[in-house]
Design a protein around this motif. Structure first.
Motif, mmCIF file in Angstrom:
data_model
loop_
_atom_site.group_PDB
_atom_site.id
_atom_site.type_symbol
_atom_site.label_atom_id
_atom_site.label_comp_id
_atom_site.label_asym_id
_atom_site.label_seq_id
_atom_site.Cartn_x
_atom_site.Cartn_y
_atom_site.Cartn_z
ATOM 1 N N ALA A 2 56.490 13.897 -12.752
ATOM 2 C CA ALA A 2 56.280 14.740 -13.931
ATOM 3 C C ALA A 2 54.816 15.100 -14.098
ATOM 4 O O ALA A 2 54.454 16.238 -14.416
ATOM 5 N N ILE A 3 53.952 14.110 -13.854
ATOM 6 C CA ILE A 3 52.507 14.357 -13.966
ATOM 7 C C ILE A 3 52.061 15.363 -12.925
ATOM 8 O O ILE A 3 51.309 16.306 -13.203
ATOM 9 N N LEU A 4 52.547 15.187 -11.695
ATOM 10 C CA LEU A 4 52.168 16.107 -10.627
ATOM 11 C C LEU A 4 52.645 17.517 -10.913
ATOM 12 O O LEU A 4 51.918 18.490 -10.707
ATOM 13 N N MET A 5 53.864 17.638 -11.411
ATOM 14 C CA MET A 5 54.401 18.954 -11.708
ATOM 15 C C MET A 5 53.622 19.628 -12.824
ATOM 16 O O MET A 5 53.363 20.831 -12.798
ATOM 17 N N SER A 6 53.199 18.827 -13.826
ATOM 18 C CA SER A 6 52.417 19.411 -14.921
ATOM 19 C C SER A 6 51.080 19.907 -14.407
ATOM 20 O O SER A 6 50.552 20.911 -14.866
ATOM 21 N N CYS A 7 50.521 19.193 -13.425
ATOM 22 C CA CYS A 7 49.268 19.641 -12.831
ATOM 23 C C CYS A 7 49.450 20.974 -12.124
ATOM 24 O O CYS A 7 48.628 21.871 -12.244
ATOM 25 N N PHE A 8 50.533 21.105 -11.363
ATOM 26 C CA PHE A 8 50.780 22.339 -10.641
ATOM 27 C C PHE A 8 50.923 23.507 -11.592
ATOM 28 O O PHE A 8 50.537 24.635 -11.291
ATOM 29 N N CYS A 9 51.451 23.247 -12.771
ATOM 30 C CA CYS A 9 51.643 24.317 -13.749
ATOM 31 C C CYS A 9 50.324 24.901 -14.224
ATOM 32 O O CYS A 9 50.275 26.005 -14.760
ATOM 33 N N PHE A 10 49.250 24.142 -14.065
ATOM 34 C CA PHE A 10 47.957 24.653 -14.518
ATOM 35 C C PHE A 10 47.419 25.717 -13.564
ATOM 36 O O PHE A 10 46.446 26.399 -13.860
ATOM 37 N N THR A 11 48.052 25.842 -12.394
ATOM 38 C CA THR A 11 47.616 26.793 -11.363
ATOM 39 C C THR A 11 46.116 26.697 -11.101
ATOM 40 O O THR A 11 45.400 27.681 -11.054
ATOM 41 N N TRP A 61 40.739 17.928 -16.543
ATOM 42 C CA TRP A 61 39.470 18.503 -16.113
ATOM 43 C C TRP A 61 39.672 19.865 -15.462
ATOM 44 O O TRP A 61 38.912 20.803 -15.693
ATOM 45 N N LYS A 62 40.705 19.985 -14.642
ATOM 46 C CA LYS A 62 40.966 21.253 -13.973
ATOM 47 C C LYS A 62 41.384 22.344 -14.958
ATOM 48 O O LYS A 62 41.104 23.529 -14.745
ATOM 49 N N LYS A 63 42.004 21.951 -16.035
ATOM 50 C CA LYS A 63 42.417 22.926 -17.041
ATOM 51 C C LYS A 63 41.254 23.349 -17.925
ATOM 52 O O LYS A 63 41.060 24.535 -18.211
ATOM 53 N N ILE A 64 40.454 22.376 -18.353
ATOM 54 C CA ILE A 64 39.379 22.635 -19.313
ATOM 55 C C ILE A 64 38.080 23.071 -18.644
ATOM 56 O O ILE A 64 37.373 23.953 -19.138
ATOM 57 N N ALA A 65 37.760 22.458 -17.523
ATOM 58 C CA ALA A 65 36.493 22.764 -16.829
ATOM 59 C C ALA A 65 36.752 22.833 -15.335
ATOM 60 O O ALA A 65 36.356 21.931 -14.574
ATOM 61 N N MET A 70 34.029 21.969 -12.685
ATOM 62 C CA MET A 70 33.361 20.671 -12.663
ATOM 63 C C MET A 70 33.758 19.907 -11.403
ATOM 64 O O MET A 70 34.939 19.746 -11.111
ATOM 65 N N PRO A 71 32.797 19.441 -10.598
ATOM 66 C CA PRO A 71 33.139 18.695 -9.377
ATOM 67 C C PRO A 71 33.791 17.355 -9.716
ATOM 68 O O PRO A 71 33.345 16.641 -10.616
ATOM 69 N N LEU A 72 34.859 17.038 -8.979
ATOM 70 C CA LEU A 72 35.627 15.825 -9.249
ATOM 71 C C LEU A 72 35.672 14.908 -8.031
ATOM 72 O O LEU A 72 35.679 15.356 -6.896
ATOM 73 N N MET A 73 35.744 13.631 -8.323
ATOM 74 C CA MET A 73 35.766 12.595 -7.298
ATOM 75 C C MET A 73 36.903 11.623 -7.587
ATOM 76 O O MET A 73 37.221 11.355 -8.745
ATOM 77 N N PHE A 74 37.526 11.109 -6.539
ATOM 78 C CA PHE A 74 38.659 10.195 -6.711
ATOM 79 C C PHE A 74 38.748 9.329 -5.466
ATOM 80 O O PHE A 74 38.130 9.614 -4.441
ATOM 81 N N SER A 75 39.533 8.263 -5.532
ATOM 82 C CA SER A 75 39.781 7.417 -4.370
ATOM 83 C C SER A 75 41.014 7.916 -3.630
ATOM 84 O O SER A 75 42.059 8.134 -4.246
ATOM 85 N N LEU A 76 40.893 8.085 -2.332
ATOM 86 C CA LEU A 76 42.036 8.496 -1.534
ATOM 87 C C LEU A 76 43.025 7.335 -1.417
ATOM 88 O O LEU A 76 42.625 6.167 -1.362
ATOM 89 N N ASN A 77 44.301 7.670 -1.370
ATOM 90 C CA ASN A 77 45.335 6.654 -1.232
ATOM 91 C C ASN A 77 45.127 5.876 0.070
ATOM 92 O O ASN A 77 44.965 6.462 1.140
ATOM 93 N N LYS A 78 45.142 4.564 -0.032
ATOM 94 C CA LYS A 78 44.860 3.717 1.127
ATOM 95 C C LYS A 78 45.945 3.789 2.196
ATOM 96 O O LYS A 78 45.744 3.324 3.321
ATOM 97 N N THR A 79 47.096 4.352 1.848
ATOM 98 C CA THR A 79 48.183 4.447 2.828
ATOM 99 C C THR A 79 48.026 5.657 3.747
ATOM 100 O O THR A 79 48.750 5.788 4.730
ATOM 101 N N ILE A 80 47.070 6.543 3.418
ATOM 102 C CA ILE A 80 46.850 7.735 4.253
ATOM 103 C C ILE A 80 46.235 7.310 5.584
ATOM 104 O O ILE A 80 45.181 6.680 5.618
ATOM 105 N N ARG A 81 46.887 7.685 6.666
ATOM 106 C CA ARG A 81 46.410 7.272 7.983
ATOM 107 C C ARG A 81 46.273 8.429 8.978
ATOM 108 O O ARG A 81 45.640 8.274 10.021
#
Length: 272
Positions: free
Chosen positions: A11-20, A175-179, A182-193
């Motif tokens: 649901a969270i991911l889908m709401s993000c996509f809606c922000f285009t 952040w993507k909706k309001i600004a 603005m450059p954003l930083m996050f931790s990549l999922n550790k399962t990504i190989r």
């Protein structure tokens, strides 16, 4: 992960996509720095001064750090302040959760440095004023309102000096909706190989910087995408080998508890 958690995440991911707003094209470049290898002072230079205080920020500036990492939280009456922990009794002479205390009460609390100096919990506004034109901010977005935080950043004229570290997906969406620039930083999922998995993750959630490398073979891919890597090396017993190992990976910088020693090391090794 149980089915309820999976549904909530979807649901969270889908709401993000809606922000285009998932487009690398709207992301702005990171704050400019005069040094090629970035030194981020974790919670300010806090070996002697209390962490996240104006004094810790001033010391980081004096030492020549490129960024100061600051933790943002909100008081009961909606004021933005700097504090890593959610409770004031862990760092001050007061008691209680930041979210349950008014700003006026928080201003009266005392934080004591290792050197015996006395300080107060800093407001975000005062921190922005202190940093403007002097040092960039790596903003660890603990618990705050995105709209209010961005309003203060804009008011201070600091939109080109802040990199936001997000702690959860809904912060990213806000952040993507309001600004969106603005450059954003996050931790990549550790399962990504794999390269494919990395590209798929970044297609859903474009980033300007990351603080980890899930697999060493992915570093060239991350570099090719123009994403900066700022690794965490902070700990009480940081050693030159910790810095050397990080630098040898070809990353853009590190977050440290020992900015003075690290900067001296970089200078001695002709890296700064």
């Amino acid at each position: 992960m149980n089915s309820k958690k999976k549904l909530a995440l979807c649901a969270i991911l889908m709401s993000c996509f809606c922000f285009t707003c998932f487009s690398q094209q709207v992301a702005k470049s990171l704050p400019k720095s005069k040094h090629g290898f970035i030194v981020i002072a974790h919670r300010g230079s806090h070996l002697n001064k209390p962490e996240n205080t104006i004094a810790a920020i001033e010391e980081a500036i004096l030492l020549g750090a490129d960024y100061v990492e600051l933790d943002l939280r909100t008081t009961r009456d909606g004021q933005l302040v700097l504090l890593h922990n959610d409770r004031v009794d862990q760092v001050s002479d007061g008691k209680g959760l930041i979210k349950d205390l008014d700003f006026e009460t928080i201003k009266k609390l005392t934080l004591k440095g290792v050197d015996g100096s006395l300080h107060q919990i800093a407001s975000f506004a005062d921190a922005l004023k202190t940093c403007k034109g002097r040092i960039n901010i790596y903003l660890d977005f603990k618990a705050a309102d995105v709209g209010l935080a961005y309003k203060e950043i804009e008011k201070a004229g600091m939109t080109d000096q802040v990199l936001v570290y997000i702690n959860e997906l809904k912060q990213y969406c806000s952040w993507k909706k309001i600004a969106p620039k603005m450059p954003l930083m996050f931790s990549l999922n550790k399962t990504i190989r794999t390269r494919e998995a990395l590209l798929a993750a970044l297609d859903k959630m474009p980033l300007d910087a990351v603080d980890n490398i899930p697999a060493e073979n992915l570093l060239p891919v991350i570099r090719s995408l123009g994403i900066s890597v700022f690794l965490d090396v902070q700990k009480s017993n940081e050693m030159p080998d910790d810095w050397k190992n990080a630098i040898n990976k070809g990353i853009q910088g590190v977050q440290t508890d020992h900015p003075k020693a690290l900067i001296e090391y970089l200078k001695a090794n002709k890296i700064r």
